[in-house]
Design an enzyme around this catalytic site. Structure first.
Site, PDB file in Angstrom:
ATOM      1  N   HIS A 197       0.864  -1.211   0.000  1.00 62.23           N
ATOM      2  CA  HIS A 197       0.000   0.000   0.000  1.00 62.23           C
ATOM      3  C   HIS A 197       0.886   1.242   0.000  1.00 62.23           C
ATOM      4  O   HIS A 197       1.483   1.578   1.016  1.00 62.23           O
ATOM      5  CB  HIS A 197      -0.893   0.008   1.245  1.00 62.23           C
ATOM      6  CG  HIS A 197      -1.832   1.176   1.306  1.00 62.23           C
ATOM      7  ND1 HIS A 197      -3.168   1.035   1.565  1.00 62.23           N
ATOM      8  CD2 HIS A 197      -1.643   2.509   1.155  1.00 62.23           C
ATOM      9  CE1 HIS A 197      -3.748   2.217   1.559  1.00 62.23           C
ATOM     10  NE2 HIS A 197      -2.834   3.139   1.321  1.00 62.23           N
ATOM     11  N   HIS A 253       1.346   5.462  -1.748  1.00 62.85           N
ATOM     12  CA  HIS A 253       0.939   6.592  -2.592  1.00 62.85           C
ATOM     13  C   HIS A 253       2.193   7.165  -3.243  1.00 62.85           C
ATOM     14  O   HIS A 253       3.091   7.650  -2.543  1.00 62.85           O
ATOM     15  CB  HIS A 253       0.265   7.681  -1.751  1.00 62.85           C
ATOM     16  CG  HIS A 253      -0.965   7.196  -1.057  1.00 62.85           C
ATOM     17  ND1 HIS A 253      -2.224   7.326  -1.598  1.00 62.85           N
ATOM     18  CD2 HIS A 253      -1.129   6.535   0.120  1.00 62.85           C
ATOM     19  CE1 HIS A 253      -3.115   6.777  -0.773  1.00 62.85           C
ATOM     20  NE2 HIS A 253      -2.472   6.288   0.271  1.00 62.85           N
ATOM     21  N   LYS A 291      -9.678  -0.304  -5.435  1.00 60.10           N
ATOM     22  CA  LYS A 291      -9.663   0.345  -4.127  1.00 60.10           C
ATOM     23  C   LYS A 291     -11.002   0.974  -3.815  1.00 60.10           C
ATOM     24  O   LYS A 291     -11.532   1.748  -4.615  1.00 60.10           O
ATOM     25  CB  LYS A 291      -8.575   1.428  -4.135  1.00 60.10           C
ATOM     26  CG  LYS A 291      -8.535   2.293  -2.903  1.00 60.10           C
ATOM     27  CD  LYS A 291      -7.907   1.581  -1.725  1.00 60.10           C
ATOM     28  CE  LYS A 291      -7.997   2.450  -0.475  1.00 60.10           C
ATOM     29  NZ  LYS A 291      -6.808   2.387   0.338  1.00 60.10           N
ATOM     30  N   HIS A 330     -10.398   1.176   2.184  1.00 59.79           N
ATOM     31  CA  HIS A 330     -10.183   2.211   3.208  1.00 59.79           C
ATOM     32  C   HIS A 330     -11.371   2.115   4.142  1.00 59.79           C
ATOM     33  O   HIS A 330     -12.464   2.556   3.820  1.00 59.79           O
ATOM     34  CB  HIS A 330     -10.074   3.606   2.571  1.00 59.79           C
ATOM     35  CG  HIS A 330      -9.775   4.674   3.583  1.00 59.79           C
ATOM     36  ND1 HIS A 330      -8.559   5.327   3.658  1.00 59.79           N
ATOM     37  CD2 HIS A 330     -10.512   5.174   4.601  1.00 59.79           C
ATOM     38  CE1 HIS A 330      -8.574   6.182   4.661  1.00 59.79           C
ATOM     39  NE2 HIS A 330      -9.745   6.112   5.246  1.00 59.79           N
ATOM     40  N   HIS A 379      -4.343  -0.445   6.142  1.00 57.39           N
ATOM     41  CA  HIS A 379      -3.871   0.355   7.288  1.00 57.39           C
ATOM     42  C   HIS A 379      -4.767   0.199   8.511  1.00 57.39           C
ATOM     43  O   HIS A 379      -5.412   1.143   8.953  1.00 57.39           O
ATOM     44  CB  HIS A 379      -3.696   1.826   6.911  1.00 57.39           C
ATOM     45  CG  HIS A 379      -4.753   2.403   5.991  1.00 57.39           C
ATOM     46  ND1 HIS A 379      -6.096   2.354   6.258  1.00 57.39           N
ATOM     47  CD2 HIS A 379      -4.639   3.044   4.810  1.00 57.39           C
ATOM     48  CE1 HIS A 379      -6.757   2.937   5.285  1.00 57.39           C
ATOM     49  NE2 HIS A 379      -5.898   3.358   4.387  1.00 57.39           N
ATOM     50  N   ASP A 437       1.509   2.724   3.516  1.00 56.12           N
ATOM     51  CA  ASP A 437       0.656   3.908   3.339  1.00 56.12           C
ATOM     52  C   ASP A 437       1.499   5.185   3.270  1.00 56.12           C
ATOM     53  O   ASP A 437       1.038   6.253   3.679  1.00 56.12           O
ATOM     54  CB  ASP A 437      -0.410   4.023   4.440  1.00 56.12           C
ATOM     55  CG  ASP A 437      -1.561   4.931   4.041  1.00 56.12           C
ATOM     56  OD1 ASP A 437      -1.676   5.269   2.842  1.00 56.12           O
ATOM     57  OD2 ASP A 437      -2.341   5.316   4.920  1.00 56.12           O
TER      58      ASP A 437
HETATM   59  O1  DOR Z   1      -3.343   9.755   5.565  1.00 58.75           O
HETATM   60  C1  DOR Z   1      -3.697   9.426   4.451  1.00 58.75           C
HETATM   61  N1  DOR Z   1      -3.162   9.977   3.347  1.00 58.75           N
HETATM   62  N2  DOR Z   1      -4.648   8.495   4.327  1.00 58.75           N
HETATM   63  C2  DOR Z   1      -5.176   8.184   3.135  1.00 58.75           C
HETATM   64  O2  DOR Z   1      -6.041   7.348   3.099  1.00 58.75           O
HETATM   65  C3  DOR Z   1      -4.767   8.913   1.922  1.00 58.75           C
HETATM   66  C4  DOR Z   1      -3.427   9.446   2.054  1.00 58.75           C
HETATM   67  C5  DOR Z   1      -3.040  10.428   0.977  1.00 58.75           C
HETATM   68  O3  DOR Z   1      -3.298  10.155  -0.193  1.00 58.75           O
HETATM   69  O4  DOR Z   1      -2.455  11.465   1.316  1.00 58.75           O
HETATM   70 ZN    ZN Z   2      -3.330   5.123   1.729  1.00 58.53          ZN
END
Ligand code: DOR
Ligand code: ZN
Length: 345
Positions: A14, A16, A100, A137, A175, A248
C-alpha cells in the site's frame, strides 16, 4: 544480539506515489526498499479505469531510476460509475492487481469515492469471480461518528456485509488502526487480510498533540489509543499470514501539512524497513519479520515471492528533518530521530 538480518526482498502492499514532480521525487525511495508495491489510485483526477491505470503504470516505470528493478502493481479507484467489465479486462490484461474502495470523502482525493456500498454489488461480484483483490479504506464518513470510531463502525456496518455477501472475494482491510480491525481480520476466513503501517506501530493518538499540534503525526485513519497500538504490534509480529506490510507512505509538501488545514498523510518510504524492523526487535520477533515483510503479502495476492534478498544491519541511521522531492520539501516519518537499523545498500 542479532547484528544483521537478511530476508527475501520485501514488497509494499500500500503506497501513494503521486504523479509528476512528486512522483519523480519519491518513487526511488520506495524502489530502493521494495521490489513491488500496490500503488494507490487517488490522484486528482483519480485512476478509475484500466486504461488510466496502464498509463499511470507507465509514468511510474519511467520515473524509476535506471538500474533499480521495481514493479508497480496497479489499482483502480472504485466510483459509483465503475464498469465491472473494464475491471475484469484490466485484470485479464495484467494491468490491474486490485481495486480500491474509498468511501466518498473519507480521505485525500476521495470525493469521487463510493456513496452507497450496497450499489457496488455487481462490481464486487465481478471482482470475486475474476480474482481481483478489493483494497478497502475502512472508515465511515458521517459527521455523527467520532473520528476515532470510524474504522470500528465501518467494519460493523459495511465490511462484515461485504465479506458475508462475497465469500470468495479477496479483501484487504488497509492500514488497520484498531483492535477491532485486528480481531475482524484474524477471525475472518483466509480471503481476508490486513496491512499495517509503520506509524500505527510506533505512535498512538497522543503523538498528534505533544506540546502543540503535530501535523506530521496526522494521517487517516488517524492513530488511536495505546491499547490499539499494542494490538497492532501483536498482530504484525504474530507470524500470521493475515497481516502484512503496507506503508501507506503518503507524501505531502511540508507547507501543505503545516497549515491551518493540514493534509492527512505520513511520508515513511525513505526509512520504512528501518522503522518496521525496530518494532520487530522491540517485540522480540526479528525471526518473524520476513513473514510480515516478504512472504505473507505475495501468498495472499497469489504472486511469487521475490528473488533476491535485502540485509538490515544494526547501526544508527539519522533521519533528516526534510527530504527534497524534486524541489518540494517533504518531512519524513521519524524526522530528526535516530533509528537503530539500517538497510545495507
Ligand atoms: O493519511 C492518508 N493519506 N490516508 C489516506 O487514506 C490517503 C493518504 C493520501 O493520499 O495522502
Ligand atoms: Zn493510503
Amino acid at each position: 544480539m542479532t547484528e544483521s538480518l537478511t530476508i527475501r526482498r520485501p514488497d509494499d502492499w500500500h503506497v501513494h506515489l503521486r504523479d509528476d514532480a512528486m512522483l519523480q521525487g519519491v518513487v526511488a525511495h520506495t524502489a530502493r526498499q521494495f521490489a513491488r508495491a500496490i500503488v494507490m489510485p487517488n490522484l486528482s483526477p483519480p485512476v478509475t479505469t484500466s486504461a488510466s491505470a496502464a498509463a499511470y503504470r507507465d509514468r511510474i516505470r519511467a520515473a524509476v531510476p535506471d538500474g533499480i528493478a521495481f514493479e508497480p502493481l496497479m489499482t483502480a479507484y472504485l466510483t459509483d460509475a465503475t464498469d465491472p467489465d473494464d475491471l475484469v479486462r484490466g485484470k485479464d490484461e495484467g494491468v490491474l492487481t486490485a481495486a480500491k474502495l474509498y468511501p466518498a470523502n473519507a480521505t485525500t482525493n476521495s470525493a469521487h469515492g463510493v456513496t452507497e456500498i450496497a450499489n457496488l454489488a455487481p462490481v464486487l461480484a465481478a471482482m470475486e469471480k475474476a480474482g481481483l483483490v478489493l483494497c478497502v479504506h475502512g472508515e465511515v464518513t458521517t459527521s455523527d461518528i467520532d473520528v476515532f470510531d470510524r474504522e470500528a463502525v465501518f467494519i460493523e456496518r459495511h465490511l462484515s456485509w461485504i465479506v458475508r455477501q462475497f465469500p470468495g472475494l479477496k479483501v484487504v482491510l488497509e492500514h488497520i488502526t484498531t483492535g477491532e480491525g485486528v480481531d475482524f481480520v484474524a477471525s475472518a476466513g483466509p480471503n481476508v487480510a490486513g496491512t499495517i503501517t509503520p506509524q500505527h506501530l510506533h505512535i498512538n493518538r497522543n503523538a498528534m498533540f505533544v506540546g502543540g499540534i503535530r501535523p506530521h503525526a496526522y494521517c487517516l485513519p488517524v492513530a488511536k489509543r495505546e491499547t490499539h497500538r499494542l494490538a497492532l504490534r501483536k498482530a504484525a509480529t504474530s507470524g500470521s499470514g493475515k497481516f502484512f506490510l503496507g506503508t501507506d507512505s503518503a507524501p505531502h509538501a511540508r507547507d501543505a501539512k503545516e497549515s491551518a488545514c493540514g493534509c492527512a498523510g505520513i511520508f515513511n518510504a525513505p526509512f520504512a524497513l528501518e522503522s518496521y524492523v525496530q518494532v520487530f526487535e522491540e517485540e522480540g520477533a526479528l525471526d518473524r519479520f520476513e513473514q510480515f515483510a516478504s512472504l505473507a503479502g505475495p501468498a495472499f495476492y497469489g504472486l511469487p515471492v521475490n528473488s533476491g534478498t535485502v540485509t538490515l544491519e544494526r547501526g544508527p541511521v539519522a533521519v533528516p528533518d526534510t527530504i527534497d522531492a524534486q524541489g518540494t520539501p517533504v518531512v519524513p516519518f521519524h524526522a530528526g530521530e535516530t533509528l537503530n537499523w539500517r538497510l545495507r545498500a
